[in-house]
Design a protein around this motif. Structure first.
Motif, short mmCIF file in Angstrom:
data_model
loop_
_atom_site.label_atom_id
_atom_site.label_comp_id
_atom_site.label_asym_id
_atom_site.label_seq_id
_atom_site.Cartn_x
_atom_site.Cartn_y
_atom_site.Cartn_z
N ASP A 126 41.17 45.31 27.88
CA ASP A 126 42.36 45.36 28.75
C ASP A 126 42.07 44.64 30.06
OD1 ASP A 126 43.73 46.98 26.88
OD2 ASP A 126 43.01 48.82 27.86
N ALA A 127 40.88 44.88 30.61
CA ALA A 127 40.49 44.25 31.87
C ALA A 127 40.36 42.74 31.72
CB ALA A 127 39.19 44.87 32.37
N GLU A 128 39.82 42.30 30.59
CA GLU A 128 39.71 40.85 30.33
C GLU A 128 41.10 40.22 30.28
OE1 GLU A 128 36.90 38.79 29.26
OE2 GLU A 128 35.39 40.33 29.59
N ALA A 129 42.08 40.94 29.73
CA ALA A 129 43.45 40.44 29.68
C ALA A 129 44.00 40.26 31.09
CB ALA A 129 44.34 41.38 28.86
N ILE A 130 43.65 41.16 32.02
CA ILE A 130 44.07 41.02 33.42
C ILE A 130 43.47 39.75 34.01
CG2 ILE A 130 43.79 42.02 35.73
CD1 ILE A 130 44.07 44.79 34.35
N LEU A 131 42.20 39.49 33.72
CA LEU A 131 41.56 38.27 34.21
C LEU A 131 42.32 37.03 33.72
CD1 LEU A 131 37.74 39.00 33.74
CD2 LEU A 131 38.99 38.81 35.90
N ARG A 132 42.69 37.02 32.47
CA ARG A 132 43.39 35.86 31.90
C ARG A 132 44.80 35.70 32.45
NH1 ARG A 132 40.99 38.01 27.36
NH2 ARG A 132 42.95 38.93 26.67
N GLU A 133 45.48 36.82 32.66
CA GLU A 133 46.91 36.75 33.01
C GLU A 133 47.19 36.55 34.49
OE1 GLU A 133 50.99 39.35 32.40
OE2 GLU A 133 49.23 39.78 31.16
N TYR A 134 46.38 37.13 35.36
CA TYR A 134 46.74 37.19 36.78
C TYR A 134 45.90 36.33 37.71
CZ TYR A 134 49.63 41.09 35.32
OH TYR A 134 50.57 41.86 34.69
N PHE A 135 44.88 35.65 37.21
CA PHE A 135 44.01 34.90 38.11
C PHE A 135 44.15 33.40 37.94
CE2 PHE A 135 42.23 39.08 38.27
CZ PHE A 135 41.91 39.21 39.61
N ALA A 136 43.95 32.70 39.03
CA ALA A 136 44.07 31.24 39.07
C ALA A 136 43.05 30.60 38.13
CB ALA A 136 43.85 30.74 40.49
#
Length: 135
Positions: free
Chosen positions: A5-15
């Motif tokens: 889930d956290a890796e998905a946040i990295l992919r979705e919300y970061f430049a």
């Protein structure tokens, strides 16, 4: 929240440039996260040590993961303050970023971060952050 889930946040919300750091989430918990910054010659400064800018960006990003874990998912937030102290150089090794949320309020979150070279016994750097929670 799981590491996936956290890796998905990295992919979705970061430049894209943050994503190129190659951060990998090793562990997430109720009020903490451990994120790996893989060694890359592209992140080395003159003399071969890992650049402080890369470590600060990784610590800042890992804090978003820890706050998201503590809140049960991503919400908009922004860095208000980050203070970093570099204690020893890192060369040729991954860095583990251990974020501990020390206070999680409705609008502010505080954290303490330890950055340690893989298999190192002493911190390479320490940081503290304050985040404004916008959502």
């Amino acid at each position: 929240m799981t590491p996936e889930d956290a890796e998905a946040i990295l992919r979705e919300y970061f430049a894209p440039w943050v994503q190129r750091l190659g951060l990998r989430v090793e562990e997430v918990g109720e009020r903490h996260a451990i994120v790996r910054l893989p060694w890359s010659d592209d992140l080395a400064r003159e003399g071969g040590g890992l650049s402080g800018q890369a470590m600060m960006a990784a610590a800042d990003t890992a804090t978003v993961i820890a706050i998201s874990a503590a809140r049960g998912g991503f919400v908009p937030m922004t860095t208000v303050q980050q203070s970093t102290t570099f204690q020893r150089p890192v060369a040729g090794k991954d860095v583990l970023i251990d974020v501990r949320i020390t206070k999680l309020g409705r609008t502010l979150a505080f954290s303490e971060i330890t950055l340690t070279a893989e298999n190192g016994s002493e911190p390479a750097a320490r940081a503290s952050t304050v985040y404004a929670i916008l959502g």
